[in-house]
Design an enzyme around this catalytic site. Sequence first.
Site, PDB file in Angstrom:
ATOM      1  N   ASP A  30      10.834   9.565   0.166  1.00 26.98           N
ATOM      2  CA  ASP A  30      10.106   8.562   0.063  1.00 26.98           C
ATOM      3  C   ASP A  30      10.313   7.186  -0.642  1.00 26.98           C
ATOM      4  O   ASP A  30      10.253   6.246  -0.259  1.00 26.98           O
ATOM      5  CB  ASP A  30       8.399   8.701  -0.451  1.00 26.98           C
ATOM      6  N   HIS A  54       5.161   5.183  -9.981  1.00 25.08           N
ATOM      7  CA  HIS A  54       5.689   6.370 -10.185  1.00 25.08           C
ATOM      8  C   HIS A  54       7.388   6.524 -10.188  1.00 25.08           C
ATOM      9  O   HIS A  54       7.804   8.044 -10.590  1.00 25.08           O
ATOM     10  CB  HIS A  54       5.468   6.475  -8.359  1.00 25.08           C
ATOM     11  N   GLY A 105       8.182   8.088  -4.615  1.00 24.30           N
ATOM     12  CA  GLY A 105       6.998   6.787  -4.127  1.00 24.30           C
ATOM     13  C   GLY A 105       6.823   5.261  -4.061  1.00 24.30           C
ATOM     14  O   GLY A 105       6.067   4.670  -4.631  1.00 24.30           O
ATOM     15  N   ASP A 158      -4.732   1.440  -8.962  1.00 22.65           N
ATOM     16  CA  ASP A 158      -3.935   1.251  -7.887  1.00 22.65           C
ATOM     17  C   ASP A 158      -4.063   3.281  -7.749  1.00 22.65           C
ATOM     18  O   ASP A 158      -4.573   3.972  -8.430  1.00 22.65           O
ATOM     19  CB  ASP A 158      -2.558   1.472  -8.158  1.00 22.65           C
ATOM     20  N   HIS A 172      -3.760   5.394  -5.867  1.00 19.32           N
ATOM     21  CA  HIS A 172      -2.239   6.500  -6.298  1.00 19.32           C
ATOM     22  C   HIS A 172      -2.592   6.807  -8.523  1.00 19.32           C
ATOM     23  O   HIS A 172      -2.410   5.702  -9.093  1.00 19.32           O
ATOM     24  CB  HIS A 172      -1.332   6.841  -6.135  1.00 19.32           C
ATOM     25  N   ASP A 215      -3.619  -1.178  -2.900  1.00 21.84           N
ATOM     26  CA  ASP A 215      -4.069  -0.134  -1.603  1.00 21.84           C
ATOM     27  C   ASP A 215      -5.150   0.781  -2.381  1.00 21.84           C
ATOM     28  O   ASP A 215      -5.606   1.710  -1.279  1.00 21.84           O
ATOM     29  CB  ASP A 215      -2.767   1.161  -2.111  1.00 21.84           C
ATOM     30  N   TYR A 268      -1.144  -2.013   1.113  1.00 25.30           N
ATOM     31  CA  TYR A 268       0.368  -1.832   1.712  1.00 25.30           C
ATOM     32  C   TYR A 268       0.193  -2.416   3.093  1.00 25.30           C
ATOM     33  O   TYR A 268       0.515  -2.756   4.057  1.00 25.30           O
ATOM     34  CB  TYR A 268       0.506  -0.631   2.404  1.00 25.30           C
TER      35      TYR A 268
END
Length: 338
Positions: free
Chosen positions: A65, A107, A115, A142, A144, A231, A273
């Site tokens: 990724d 990340h 990530g 975030d 995530h 996000d 994103y």
Amino acid sequence: MQSSMLHSLIIAYKLHEHMSIIPPEIASIEDLKEFHSSDYYLHLCASAALSDRVLLTHVLPIASDCPIFPNLANYVRLVAGGTISAAKLLTEGGYDVAIHWDGGRHHGKRDSACGFCYINDIVLGILELHKKYERILYLDLDIHHGDGVEQAFQTTSKVLTVSFHKYEPGFFPGTGSIDDVGYGKGLNHSLNIPLRPGFSGVGLRYLFSRVIDSAMENYNPDAIVIQCGADGLANDPLVGRGGWNLDERSIGECVAKTLSFNKPTLVLGGGGYGNPNAARCWAWCTAVIVQQEELISEDIPDHPFLNKYGPDFRLPVDLTFYKDRNDTRYVDDVIKKV
Ligand code: MN
């Protein structure tokens, strides 16, 4: 694209007239080694150089990724340098608040990219802050889990990490259970707030405010870092269905609440994103930080990226009709446990 849109919107709203804009230093290899392993950057450069000539998707230690792209080696030094420079404004520059919207790559690991994060500028920024401030509170909005930052500081009590994230089987990166609270000297200094799909601004404001009040009272940090990953905004195209349903106002309120404690504060970006929505959110947060909310007209002013904000060309982020699966009982249970 994301950052040129954001910076252009900030200028269109004339917010830049209410802050100092300071060009970042480019991080040196030595700077990166404060956290990353000594071979990591070399691997990154080698991968980038190879990819110019050979089509390679996997060269140590690049994750699938994290595709290689031209100028990657300079990009990581700029991202890291922006956050380190911002941290220095707090340690030696006499500023109370520093913003680096292109930072927030939570990340990144010590010796691997992960990530979309090729470098962990947040860890580097916190290490810079440690030169002056002993106890740092790290807040991560975030969607995530802020795994790279948590992992870096999970055995120390000098950083209290607090991550609000969606936690569901199969959702990246898969870590961040409420039961993960740190180790050794860092025991109870990693807080994880796992949330379900559809998380709304009402829920975020309530939860954030309860958690930060408690963190300030019990931990009493000397400085704060807040990662404002966007996000979790409604309709994020990468997260897709099952994501959160936040708007720019609720994230802005978390920023305002954080600043209300009058501690030196480093504000960072992160995921996000849908470029127009990320720009909407961080432009609004910028207005909140410089206390110029009245400059933000709901109709986006004319500027070079105006056409990206259609069809309505307005600032507020459109919400979805997804049900918030985090009911009051669930949120209160989480607060109690945390
Ligand atoms: Mn993210």
